[in-house]
Design a protein around this motif. Structure first.
Motif, PDB file in Angstrom:
ATOM      1  N   PHE A  26       0.827  -1.198   0.000  1.00 50.73           N
ATOM      2  CA  PHE A  26       0.000   0.000   0.000  1.00 50.73           C
ATOM      3  C   PHE A  26       0.869   1.258   0.000  1.00 50.73           C
ATOM      4  O   PHE A  26       0.617   2.216  -0.721  1.00 50.73           O
ATOM      5  CB  PHE A  26      -0.928  -0.015   1.217  1.00 50.73           C
ATOM      6  CG  PHE A  26      -1.869   1.155   1.258  1.00 50.73           C
ATOM      7  CD1 PHE A  26      -2.833   1.314   0.270  1.00 50.73           C
ATOM      8  CD2 PHE A  26      -1.788   2.097   2.264  1.00 50.73           C
ATOM      9  CE1 PHE A  26      -3.696   2.392   0.286  1.00 50.73           C
ATOM     10  CE2 PHE A  26      -2.647   3.185   2.288  1.00 50.73           C
ATOM     11  CZ  PHE A  26      -3.606   3.327   1.299  1.00 50.73           C
ATOM     12  N   LYS A  27       1.931   1.221   0.777  1.00 52.06           N
ATOM     13  CA  LYS A  27       2.846   2.356   0.865  1.00 52.06           C
ATOM     14  C   LYS A  27       3.490   2.611  -0.497  1.00 52.06           C
ATOM     15  O   LYS A  27       3.561   3.757  -0.952  1.00 52.06           O
ATOM     16  CB  LYS A  27       3.924   2.058   1.915  1.00 52.06           C
ATOM     17  CG  LYS A  27       4.727   3.264   2.304  1.00 52.06           C
ATOM     18  CD  LYS A  27       5.904   2.872   3.182  1.00 52.06           C
ATOM     19  CE  LYS A  27       7.151   3.415   2.585  1.00 52.06           C
ATOM     20  NZ  LYS A  27       8.290   2.599   2.538  1.00 52.06           N
ATOM     21  N   ILE A  28       3.934   1.539  -1.161  1.00 52.12           N
ATOM     22  CA  ILE A  28       4.560   1.720  -2.477  1.00 52.12           C
ATOM     23  C   ILE A  28       3.543   2.295  -3.464  1.00 52.12           C
ATOM     24  O   ILE A  28       3.884   3.107  -4.320  1.00 52.12           O
ATOM     25  CB  ILE A  28       5.138   0.382  -2.995  1.00 52.12           C
ATOM     26  CG1 ILE A  28       6.250  -0.111  -2.068  1.00 52.12           C
ATOM     27  CG2 ILE A  28       5.692   0.541  -4.411  1.00 52.12           C
ATOM     28  CD1 ILE A  28       6.793  -1.479  -2.427  1.00 52.12           C
ATOM     29  N   SER A  29       2.265   1.894  -3.306  1.00 45.44           N
ATOM     30  CA  SER A  29       1.256   2.357  -4.263  1.00 45.44           C
ATOM     31  C   SER A  29       1.028   3.859  -4.171  1.00 45.44           C
ATOM     32  O   SER A  29       0.447   4.454  -5.067  1.00 45.44           O
ATOM     33  CB  SER A  29      -0.059   1.607  -4.053  1.00 45.44           C
ATOM     34  OG  SER A  29      -0.737   2.128  -2.927  1.00 45.44           O
ATOM     35  N   LEU A  30       1.465   4.480  -3.072  1.00 48.23           N
ATOM     36  CA  LEU A  30       1.286   5.932  -2.920  1.00 48.23           C
ATOM     37  C   LEU A  30       2.498   6.717  -3.405  1.00 48.23           C
ATOM     38  O   LEU A  30       2.505   7.936  -3.398  1.00 48.23           O
ATOM     39  CB  LEU A  30       1.021   6.272  -1.450  1.00 48.23           C
ATOM     40  CG  LEU A  30      -0.250   5.678  -0.855  1.00 48.23           C
ATOM     41  CD1 LEU A  30      -0.339   5.997   0.617  1.00 48.23           C
ATOM     42  CD2 LEU A  30      -1.484   6.186  -1.594  1.00 48.23           C
ATOM     43  N   SER A  31       3.556   5.999  -3.805  1.00 49.64           N
ATOM     44  CA  SER A  31       4.793   6.691  -4.167  1.00 49.64           C
ATOM     45  C   SER A  31       4.847   6.941  -5.673  1.00 49.64           C
ATOM     46  O   SER A  31       3.920   6.621  -6.405  1.00 49.64           O
ATOM     47  CB  SER A  31       5.987   5.857  -3.720  1.00 49.64           C
ATOM     48  OG  SER A  31       5.989   4.625  -4.391  1.00 49.64           O
TER      49      SER A  31
END
Lengths: 293, 367
Positions: A26-31
């Motif tokens: 999820f964190k990577i999807s926001l980058s």
């Protein structure tokens, strides 16, 4: 104290192997994508405050997915292929499971063993074997041509049909086993009673056997439908280039375009697409059970 | 009920084993190499171990994408990896590789200036990599099946793929194209008389439209399946890497299945590609990696590898050791006239890459 320890084990498992990895994705999807190791920009570092973090947060990648028809079509196409495959798998598996449950008791362990047997060979190799069967000059075409059923070889390889065959074959045991488990538990006295009361066999099947096997049907359908939706290997090897499935689109995003942020967003949306209806279904079941009491 | 004494004993044993394992790398020198599958004569690795006392841990991959994903994730654990030109260029800009210490590579004197000049496009000054093998992307075909359908089929021309009235003759027999925009779009541009390295979105769209027009005739876009499919006689035509198609040819010969596979570099020109050996920034055995690269730059050694895998290498001094049948095969070592028609693909910048990716997805999936 002991009981708490026991209960915490599955939750700990869920935390370590599901929730934490999910939050990383999820964190990577926001980058944003970057030419670096790793190939994305960090979403936050510890130097910035909460306010700054929230103001910088954007759902750019999600917007991108929903604005490009490719992704939406891939989700729908995957759901459609998985849905049809699940129904077909059920139709193939039910008679097999029924036969197994009705077989003499001493045979049953052997029959269950036979259903599990294919797992002893690698999944990848079994899918590869289907290429040898389905291709133009493959076993199936040779067989049918020799019998004189067809004069021209059928084109099955690299079409959606090959994907359906691959999924039904690969997931059949996951449907048979829960079906068998629930069919095997049905008390034969119930059917005898139905017959005594004048019910013909087909009617007893629909009014006694089938309703009692519903938990197995549902478990089997979930076990087939969920992994089939995200399937990558089968459409890649057996399907054509235009066989859209979200697993393949995700693979292309991650490896081909090395766009980890968009690939992660695709994965998060896929999870929601699958989890939300299942949770809704479960809570509905729960309510019905409460109401029945 | 626990046997504490026994447990302690086995703990002690495990600890001793762990200590031994941890100590091992310090004792034996090793180099971890990650190369393409079916891409080396295993004897070369054994000779290297014998000569230097450095142990080679050798792993293989089958796509640039897989290698790149491992490198970009970081901590790949490899000391020598072998990406292809445009991938190498992008990875250099992502700081994946360290500069070579040329003082440790005396065998660099053996390299082929012509090849160095072309690889410098990806790696300016060849500071980060050495050439391992190079080849072309051309047309592989099943001789008998092509003849059956069209006696005078232009197998040495891109007409075979891009002329609708020709390509449609082979639709029923199976045509595979590489699933890689980097390899197919430049050829479509070339066929349209445009610069294969064009970055103009309009021109790229035109190339995409050309591909979409022949799309119904293509059975599949895939980057490795065509090797088996050609060798088994399942398909007629594959646009692929020279070495892969020659490998399909050899496999068909070995199987004696009556399939004859041919490979042609089309007369309009074709893309030349380079597989480059480089050392990741986080490599643990840098010294040994240099020793390995220097060994691979030895003319006799690299000639042995070329003789085995049927690829040309970037080592001019090695040519006298290369078998005549390999050296005289113009699909491996193109003659000067053909060499002039080969083009080298420049890496795309991020913006062009996105345009190219979208065009390619449309071509492949129809979406």
């Amino acid at each position: 104290m002991r009981r708490w320890l026991l209960i915490s084990v599955p939750y700990l498992w869920l935390l370590v192997f599901f929730l934490i990895p999910f939050f990383i994705v999820f964190k990577i999807s926001l980058s944003d994508i970057a030419t670096a190791i790793p190939p994305y920009t960090p979403v936050f570092d510890f130097s910035m405050g909460i306010g700054e973090f929230i103001s910088k947060l954007d759902f750019e990648n999600y917007r991108f997915i929903f604005n490009d028809s490719l992704y939406v079509n891939s989700y729908f196409s995957a759901l459609k292929i998985a849905g049809i495959s699940t129904v077909l798998t059920l139709l193939v598996a039910y008679p097999i499971a029924y036969g197994m449950a009705r077989a003499p008791k001493e045979w049953q362990p052997t029959l269950v063993m036979l259903v599990i047997l294919p797992f002893w060979t690698s999944f990848l190799i079994r899918v590869y074997a289907w290429i040898g069967i389905l291709k133009k000059e493959g076993l199936l075409n040779l067989f049918l041509m020799n019998l004189g059923v067809i004069s021209e070889p059928l084109t099955i390889m690299n079409t959606p049909l090959a994907v359906y065959i691959g999924i039904i074959y690969s997931y059949l045991p996951f449907m048979i086993l829960p079906l068998y488990a629930s069919l095997e538990k049905i008390n034969p006295a119930l059917l005898e009673a139905a017959a005594d009361l004048g019910s013909p066999p087909w009617k007893s099947f629909w009014q006694v056997t089938f309703p009692l096997s519903l938990p197995g049907v549902l478990a089997g359908c979930f076990l087939v439908f969920i992994p089939a939706t995200g399937e990558f290997v089968i459409p890649d090897l057996l399907g054509g280039s235009d066989t859209l499935m979200i697993g393949k689109t995700l693979w292309g995003e991650f490896f081909g375009n090395r766009d980890w942020p968009v690939a992660s967003a695709v994965a998060v949306v896929l999870l929601l697409v699958l989890v939300i209806p299942i949770v809704m279904f479960q809570s509905n079941q729960e309510k019905e059970r409460e109401a029945a009491r | 009920m626990f046997d504490f004494a026994g447990m302690r004993r086995s703990f002690a044993g495990a600890a001793a084993a762990a200590a031994l394992l941890a100590g091992a790398p310090a004792l034996a020198k090793e180099v971890r190499v990650y190369n393409w599958s079916d891409y080396i004569d295993e004897e070369v690795l054994k000779d290297f171990e014998k000569e230097t006392g450095i142990k080679v841990v050798y792993d293989v991959f089958d796509s640039n994408e897989l290698l790149e994903t491992k490198l970009l994730a970081g901590g790949s654990g490899y000391d020598v990896v072998v990406p292809t030109g445009p991938f190498l260029a992008r990875q250099i800009s992502a700081n994946v590789f360290q500069k070579l210490d040329k003082s440790k590579l005396p065998n660099l004197k053996n390299t082929w200036p012509l090849i160095n000049e072309r690889t410098a496009l990806y790696d300016p000054g060849n500071d980060y990599s050495i050439n391992y093998m190079w080849g072309t992307t051309g047309i592989g075909y099943n001789e008998a099946k092509i003849k059956e359908r069209m006696a005078d089929a232009p197998v040495d021309s891109w007409d075979l793929i891009f002329k609708p009235e020709i390509v449609s003759k082979f639709k029923d027999c199976g045509i595979f194209l590489l699933d890689a925009a980097d390899d197919i779009l430049p050829v479509a541009l070339l066929y349209l008389g445009l610069d294969p390295n064009s970055k103009d979105p309009g021109e790229l769209q035109k190339a995409g439209a050309l591909l979409e027009s022949i799309r119904p005739n293509i059975q599949k876009f895939h980057s490795s399946e065509f090797i088996n499919a050609l060798a088994n006689g399942d398909i007629c035509i594959a646009v692929g890497f020279s070495g892969d198609i020659l490998q399909a040819r050899d496999r068909a010969d070995e199987a004696k299945n009556g399939v004859t596979v041919g490979y042609k570099i089309p007369k309009e020109g074709a893309q030349m590609w380079f597989d480059q050996m480089a050392i990741p920034t986080d490599a643990k055995n840098v010294e040994e990696a240099h020793a390995f690269l220097n060994y691979m730059l030895d003319p006799k050694v690299i000639a042995k590898a070329s003789n085995y895998v049927n690829y040309a290498n970037g080592n001019l001094a090695s040519q006298e050791f290369i078998k005549e049948e390999v050296k005289s095969d113009t699909s491996i070592f193109p003659d000067d006239a053909t060499l002039k028609r080969l083009f080298v693909k420049e890496p795309y910048d991020a913006k062009t890459q996105r345009v190219v990716t979208r065009i390619w997805t449309k071509v492949v999936t129809g979406q």
